[in-house]
Design a protein around this motif. Structure first.
Motif, PDB file in Angstrom:
ATOM      1  N   TYR A 107       1.916  41.196 -34.949  1.00  0.00           N
ATOM      2  CA  TYR A 107       2.521  42.011 -33.900  1.00  0.00           C
ATOM      3  C   TYR A 107       3.925  42.399 -34.347  1.00  0.00           C
ATOM      4  CZ  TYR A 107       4.524  43.384 -29.402  1.00  0.00           C
ATOM      5  OH  TYR A 107       5.162  44.077 -28.392  1.00  0.00           O
ATOM      6  N   LYS A 108       4.160  43.701 -34.450  1.00  0.00           N
ATOM      7  CA  LYS A 108       5.457  44.219 -34.916  1.00  0.00           C
ATOM      8  C   LYS A 108       5.824  43.652 -36.279  1.00  0.00           C
ATOM      9  CE  LYS A 108       7.548  45.369 -30.467  1.00  0.00           C
ATOM     10  NZ  LYS A 108       8.711  45.168 -29.585  1.00  0.00           N
ATOM     11  N   ALA A 109       4.898  43.725 -37.212  1.00  0.00           N
ATOM     12  CA  ALA A 109       5.117  43.342 -38.618  1.00  0.00           C
ATOM     13  C   ALA A 109       5.350  41.857 -38.796  1.00  0.00           C
ATOM     14  CB  ALA A 109       6.290  44.117 -39.227  1.00  0.00           C
ATOM     15  N   SER A 110       5.065  41.033 -37.792  1.00  0.00           N
ATOM     16  CA  SER A 110       5.213  39.583 -37.909  1.00  0.00           C
ATOM     17  C   SER A 110       3.873  38.935 -37.603  1.00  0.00           C
ATOM     18  CB  SER A 110       6.289  39.058 -36.952  1.00  0.00           C
ATOM     19  OG  SER A 110       7.550  39.598 -37.284  1.00  0.00           O
ATOM     20  N   SER A 111       3.493  37.975 -38.430  1.00  0.00           N
ATOM     21  CA  SER A 111       2.230  37.284 -38.236  1.00  0.00           C
ATOM     22  C   SER A 111       2.394  36.178 -37.206  1.00  0.00           C
ATOM     23  CB  SER A 111       1.739  36.706 -39.566  1.00  0.00           C
ATOM     24  OG  SER A 111       0.524  36.018 -39.390  1.00  0.00           O
ATOM     25  N   GLY A 112       1.352  35.992 -36.399  1.00  0.00           N
ATOM     26  CA  GLY A 112       1.411  34.959 -35.363  1.00  0.00           C
ATOM     27  C   GLY A 112       0.026  34.624 -34.861  1.00  0.00           C
ATOM     28  N   LEU A 113      -0.039  33.992 -33.690  1.00  0.00           N
ATOM     29  CA  LEU A 113      -1.287  33.529 -33.095  1.00  0.00           C
ATOM     30  C   LEU A 113      -1.420  34.103 -31.691  1.00  0.00           C
ATOM     31  CD1 LEU A 113      -1.121  29.769 -34.168  1.00  0.00           C
ATOM     32  CD2 LEU A 113      -2.392  31.601 -35.288  1.00  0.00           C
ATOM     33  N   LEU A 114      -2.627  34.612 -31.386  1.00  0.00           N
ATOM     34  CA  LEU A 114      -2.937  35.158 -30.066  1.00  0.00           C
ATOM     35  C   LEU A 114      -3.890  34.198 -29.360  1.00  0.00           C
ATOM     36  CD1 LEU A 114      -2.729  37.543 -28.044  1.00  0.00           C
ATOM     37  CD2 LEU A 114      -4.742  38.514 -29.164  1.00  0.00           C
ATOM     38  N   TYR A 115      -3.488  33.746 -28.163  1.00  0.00           N
ATOM     39  CA  TYR A 115      -4.273  32.795 -27.385  1.00  0.00           C
ATOM     40  C   TYR A 115      -4.876  33.502 -26.170  1.00  0.00           C
ATOM     41  CZ  TYR A 115      -2.095  28.979 -30.027  1.00  0.00           C
ATOM     42  OH  TYR A 115      -1.683  28.131 -31.016  1.00  0.00           O
ATOM     43  N   PRO A 116      -6.187  33.692 -26.115  1.00  0.00           N
ATOM     44  CA  PRO A 116      -6.827  34.183 -24.885  1.00  0.00           C
ATOM     45  C   PRO A 116      -6.981  33.030 -23.888  1.00  0.00           C
ATOM     46  CG  PRO A 116      -8.079  34.790 -26.863  1.00  0.00           C
ATOM     47  CD  PRO A 116      -7.111  33.718 -27.250  1.00  0.00           C
TER      48      PRO A 116
END
Length: 733
Positions: free
Chosen positions: A377-386
């Motif tokens: 998200y916005k050129a930064s890697s991360g984790l999405l939690y549903p």
């Protein structure tokens, strides 16, 4: 009138029956009353939400934050109906001293709300007029968490003491400073009250009036003061937002973050939610605290406090309280001595002090068996939690999106590769969040989750195509058809055809050059002419024939860069599209509405206004654009018929002239060959070619004199052949 209403209800729907009951003033028979677009003032800004009056409680839910305020019906003691800036407002007072104010009602709502309060709450809704005289001399009254300034027993304004950040006193003056809200367009910084001194007798017996005023303000103000010892301290915790390692000191009413550079004091009243989320590696845990208002550091705002823990790290904790105090204050939620994992201790203490539930992931499992999805998200890697009630992205920047504020979602094809896709979330406010670089194996799990939560999906028909094709992310163009974009493309195509009308046919023929084949033919002809001299030369010519394909492959003419076409200054000006015609007519009005607006902002604003135009208005400008196009075609036809644009030769004419010159040059170069060919084909016995004469000279030295005479005669014969073409009779001889 009542009989008429009864007859109407016989043929009306249930919704209309409910509306009739409310408008007829029979609100006492209704279980609940709900109102949308009701506003609550929060530190100088208005937050909208929904207000519901129920038999058991009054519930207000903020649209922005999702925070819910519930007032038990048994605690309501007073209700006032007042005229405010946003229409009509209600002020509710509870028996515990809390005051709630809601604005945005209509005048017609007073009767049904008043009857509902009498029937269910046993409270009378009284009307209260505000003083609008503009006087600045009156009486200050402290009523619970409010400071009311009144003139002749009518309130002029009220100050929520929870918004006060500091209170300072002078000789006869008290200054109140307020917390700032970044979302408020105009913020009130401070207010000063002049407090007249009391009598000498009164001053000797008690404190000064200024000190009494200050103490009354500080007793209810939101001024954080670290009095007493901390309940517990957590040392050197790793914090992702704000980044660094901090000592967290837990006080009864606030949280103190102490770092090497910055310190933050966070009141528990600003905590909205608590989250405990496992890392994808299954060895770490995230503890996330949602804040409103956020903590500040310069111009940076931190809406979330994110702590990172290792599951293997344990802690034995002892609270700085007695067993009786812990039991009395926290009711069994905490104990004096506790031990376990560090993240469990922190989350347990925060849950008891903040008095809010901790949200954990639900039943969602990704392709890798974890409860999160790796994305960017916005050129930064991360984790999405549903989650069960929304989506959370960790961590830079942190994002929390509740399902109730989501308008729709969209599955889009990845921009760089087909092995990943993008997940787009659009909110009801029009904001779009794009989570990209999600592995294609996660699509099925995520699609099933979104479908189960009954979220609107833009391209719902994509799933079947993805499972059966390698190109898994084929967008649905039917849902995203843009008629305006299609018209712009058509107009651009027409302009390109008009620009390239002269040379469009020749561009496809540039790779075919007849001159090159003529050169190859001339070379072959010359080699054949020399092949009849001797056997040695014949062998050389055979070798040349074998090598000829390689030589021909080298004769590849490189394509020259296309020269830019010169613009004809006298030609008619091309017509403008419907959008640009509208923009020229609306530019001055946009500048008048927004003084000092820049050119780029004008274009941006004009694009928004054009999208908001109705179909009929756009058809009007489309008609004008069509008329301008027809006028342009007529003017262009007349301009060309009058000889316009013909002063400079076209590309086609230049190419024809160039071809003729090349043919002349080739004829000049191959002239010797044609002469020799004519000489050899005349059939005259007395004629000898130059090659034949030179071969005779080299074969015998005794006949040199004869060779000279023969050469002289042959030269004369060559002149005759060059001047007079051979006749058909000579060929027969």
């Amino acid at each position: 009138m009542a009989d008429l209403a009864d007859r109407q209800t016989d043929v009306c729907t249930d919704r209309q029956v409910d509306w009739l009951l409310r408008t007829r003033g029979t609100a006492a028979m209704v279980d609940t009353l709900e109102f949308s677009d009701i506003y609550q003032e929060v530190k100088g800004s208005w937050n909208d939400g929904r207000l519901r009056f129920g038999r058991q409680s009054v519930v207000y839910k903020s649209t922005k934050t999702g925070r819910v305020d519930s007032i038990p019906a048994a605690e309501l003691s007073q209700a006032q109906w007042r005229r405010v800036c946003l229409g009509q407002g209600i002020k509710l007072t509870t028996s515990t001293g809390h005051i709630y104010k809601y604005d945005g009602f209509r005048d017609t709502d007073f009767e049904k709300i008043s009857e509902y309060f009498k029937a269910h709450y046993k409270v009378e809704l009284s009307e209260k007029e505000l003083c609008v005289k503009g006087w600045n001399w009156g009486t200050a009254k402290f009523s619970g968490p409010l400071l009311s300034f009144e003139v002749s027993d009518s309130p002029v304004f009220e100050i929520p003491l929870a918004s006060v950040s500091q209170c300072a006193t002078g000789k006869n003056e008290v200054t109140l400073e307020f917390h700032q809200n970044d979302e408020a367009e105009v913020s009130l910084m401070e207010v000063r009250f002049y407090v007249p001194p009391g009598d000498a007798a009164t001053t000797e017996e008690g404190p000064e009036p200024v000190e009494v005023f200050r103490d009354s303000v500080l007793s209810k103000a939101d001024v954080i003061q670290a009095t007493g010892d901390a309940v517990c301290i957590f040392k050197e915790l790793q914090c992702l937002t704000p980044r660094g390692r901090y000592d967290i000191r837990i006080y009864p009413s606030f949280l103190h973050l102490h770092g090497k550079t910055f310190d933050y004091k966070i009141p528990y009243t600003t905590v909205l939610r608590l989250f405990l989320l496992p890392h994808k590696d299954q060895r770490q845990m995230f503890f996330m605290i949602s804040l409103d208002p956020p903590i500040k550091q310069g111009q940076t705002r931190y809406h979330f406090l994110i702590l990172l823990f290792s599951k293997e790290e344990d802690l034995s904790l002892s609270l700085n309280m007695t067993e009786e105090e812990v039991e009395k204050r926290y009711g069994g939620k905490l104990s004096k001595n506790m031990s376990g994992s560090l993240y469990e201790m922190v989350s347990r203490v925060m849950k008891a002090l903040v008095n809010r539930k901790i949200t954990v992931p639900g039943n969602f499992l990704g392709h890798s068996g974890t409860q999160c999805i790796t994305c960017s998200y916005k050129a930064s890697s991360g984790l999405l939690y549903p989650l069960e009630s929304g989506f959370i992205y960790i961590h830079k920047p942190p994002v929390h999106l509740r399902f109730e504020e989501v308008s729709c979602v969209n599955f889009a094809r990845g921009t760089t590769t087909t092995r990943s896709f993008d997940f787009e979330i659009e909110t009801k406010q029009g904001t779009q969040f794009t989570f990209s670089s999600i592995e294609r194996e996660e699509y099925g799990k995520l699609f099933d989750f979104v479908t189960a939560k009954k979220l609107s999906i833009k391209n719902r028909g994509i799933k079947e195509g993805m499972k059966g094709k390698d190109d898994m992310l084929e967008d649905s163009d039917e849902d995203q058809h843009d008629a305006y974009l299609e018209r712009m493309k058509a107009e651009g195509k027409i302009r390109e055809e008009a620009n390239d009308s002269d040379d469009s046919a020749e561009e496809s023929d540039e790779s075919f050059n007849p001159g090159e084949e003529d050169d190859d033919i001339a070379e072959e002809y010359d080699s054949k002419a020399s092949a009849s001299d001797s056997s040695a030369q014949g062998g050389d010519s055979d070798r040349e024939k074998k090598k000829r394909p390689a030589k021909k492959a080298k004769l590849v003419k490189e394509r020259k860069p296309r020269k830019k076409k010169q613009k004809d200054s006298g030609a008619p000006k091309r017509p403008m599209s419907a959008y640009f015609l509208w923009l020229n007519a609306s530019r001055e009005s946009i500048k008048a509405e927004h003084p000092g607006i820049s050119i780029t902002e004008i274009s941006k604003r004009a694009g928004e206004m054009w999208r908001e135009l109705g179909k009929e208005q756009k058809e009007e400008w489309d008609g004008k654009a069509e008329e301008a196009k027809k006028d342009y075609e007529v003017a262009m036809r007349e301009y060309r018929e009058s000889g316009g644009g013909s002063s400079a030769p076209s590309k086609k004419e230049r190419k024809k002239k160039g071809g003729k010159n090349d043919e002349k040059n080739k004829k000049g170069k191959s002239g010797g060959g044609t002469e020799r060919a004519s000489e050899t084909t005349t059939g005259n016995d007395s004629f000898k070619s130059r090659e034949f004469i030179s071969s005779e000279e080299s074969s015998s030295e005794s006949d040199r004199g004869k060779g000279k005479r023969k050469r002289k005669g042959s030269d004369e014969q060559e002149e005759e052949v060059a001047l007079t073409p051979p006749s058909s009779d000579s060929g027969s001889d």
